[in-house]
Scaffold this motif. Sequence first.
Motif, short mmCIF file in Angstrom:
data_model
loop_
_atom_site.label_atom_id
_atom_site.label_comp_id
_atom_site.label_asym_id
_atom_site.label_seq_id
_atom_site.Cartn_x
_atom_site.Cartn_y
_atom_site.Cartn_z
N ARG A 230 0.78 -1.11 0.07
CA ARG A 230 -0.06 0.12 -0.05
C ARG A 230 0.98 1.16 -0.10
NH1 ARG A 230 -1.30 1.22 5.63
NH2 ARG A 230 -2.79 -0.45 5.51
N HIS A 231 0.42 2.18 -0.72
CA HIS A 231 1.06 3.67 -0.98
C HIS A 231 0.29 4.63 -0.30
CE1 HIS A 231 4.44 1.87 -3.32
NE2 HIS A 231 3.52 1.06 -3.92
N LEU A 232 0.83 5.35 0.47
CA LEU A 232 -0.21 6.40 1.10
C LEU A 232 0.21 7.73 0.77
CD1 LEU A 232 -0.82 4.94 4.94
CD2 LEU A 232 -2.52 4.78 3.16
N VAL B 70 -5.35 0.65 -8.15
CA VAL B 70 -6.60 0.90 -7.27
C VAL B 70 -6.09 2.21 -6.46
CG1 VAL B 70 -8.08 0.33 -5.13
CG2 VAL B 70 -7.49 -1.24 -7.28
N PHE B 71 -7.09 3.30 -6.41
CA PHE B 71 -6.90 4.29 -5.72
C PHE B 71 -8.23 4.26 -4.52
CE2 PHE B 71 -4.27 5.56 -8.74
CZ PHE B 71 -3.29 6.27 -8.29
N ASP C 270 -13.81 4.63 5.85
CA ASP C 270 -12.77 5.41 5.65
C ASP C 270 -11.95 5.11 4.29
OD1 ASP C 270 -11.26 3.14 6.48
OD2 ASP C 270 -10.55 4.36 8.09
N TYR C 271 -10.76 5.26 3.89
CA TYR C 271 -10.06 4.99 2.84
C TYR C 271 -9.46 3.85 3.06
CZ TYR C 271 -5.84 6.25 5.37
OH TYR C 271 -4.67 6.22 6.23
N LEU C 272 -9.29 3.12 4.25
CA LEU C 272 -8.81 1.72 4.23
C LEU C 272 -9.74 0.67 4.56
CD1 LEU C 272 -5.73 2.48 6.52
CD2 LEU C 272 -5.83 2.30 4.27
N GLY D 54 -0.72 -1.09 -6.50
CA GLY D 54 -0.46 -1.33 -7.99
C GLY D 54 0.33 -0.17 -8.38
N HIS D 55 0.83 -0.58 -9.92
CA HIS D 55 1.59 0.47 -10.54
C HIS D 55 1.02 0.61 -12.03
CE1 HIS D 55 4.43 0.56 -7.46
NE2 HIS D 55 4.44 -0.70 -7.27
#
Length: 243
Positions: A3-5, A62-63, A38-40, A23-24
């Motif tokens: 996960r990237h925050l 995914v965002f 929430d976002y998680l 993902g990329h």
Amino acid sequence: MERHLSSWYSPALGKEMPIASYGHFGFVLLLIPTAAADYLEYERFQLIDALAPYINSGKLRVFSIDSMNKESWMNNEMEPSHKAIRHNQFNEYVFNEVIPFIRTNTSNETMIYTCGASFGALHAMNLFLKRPDIINGAISMSGVYDLTEYTKGYWDDQVFYNSPAHYLPTLTDPWYLDKIKSSHHIHIYTGSGSYEDPEASKKFAGILYSKGIWYDLDVWGQDITHDWPTWRTMLPYIVDVKF
């Protein structure tokens, strides 16, 4: 799943807003949370894990963002007119901050689809219909598309213009209609089991049909309930078969 925050102070909302990405490569799913979550949320309920094969293979990225429902329609302490204002501020946050952030981290050619379950399904559809020039389609699972289901009897112009079941039948502007019609990814999925409302999905599909808009409606059986096991099955199926 890595996960990237990221986060930033949102001028539209007047607060710090986080966003998670996974993902990329590939097309983008912008996840809108259910109810007051929430976002998680999608990660906690293992939906991100269910999408992992498609994320890892580079099919999609995914965002996931926070909802504002606790500061709008699900806040019983707010004046209803203020709830509507907050809803519109959320829309502006997505249009003017989230979509540009996604573009910066992907490309101007990357396809972006809003996606949500339950209350998130209404938001996902509404966001797409309001800005089909910057959002390419929507995946809505187990939703209703009449905002008055959440407004406890309150009605004004802003409720109307955020309620797809109300404003879409009156939409005649060819600029909007042509862009909406150009999407081949308007997916409306629902079960028929406990706490699902398949008639709401059928009714909204009928509105799309009346406007000459392509859609993908799929009503699953009475064993399919309004819960996370349903959405963990539905969304990977849609990504696998429909994209």
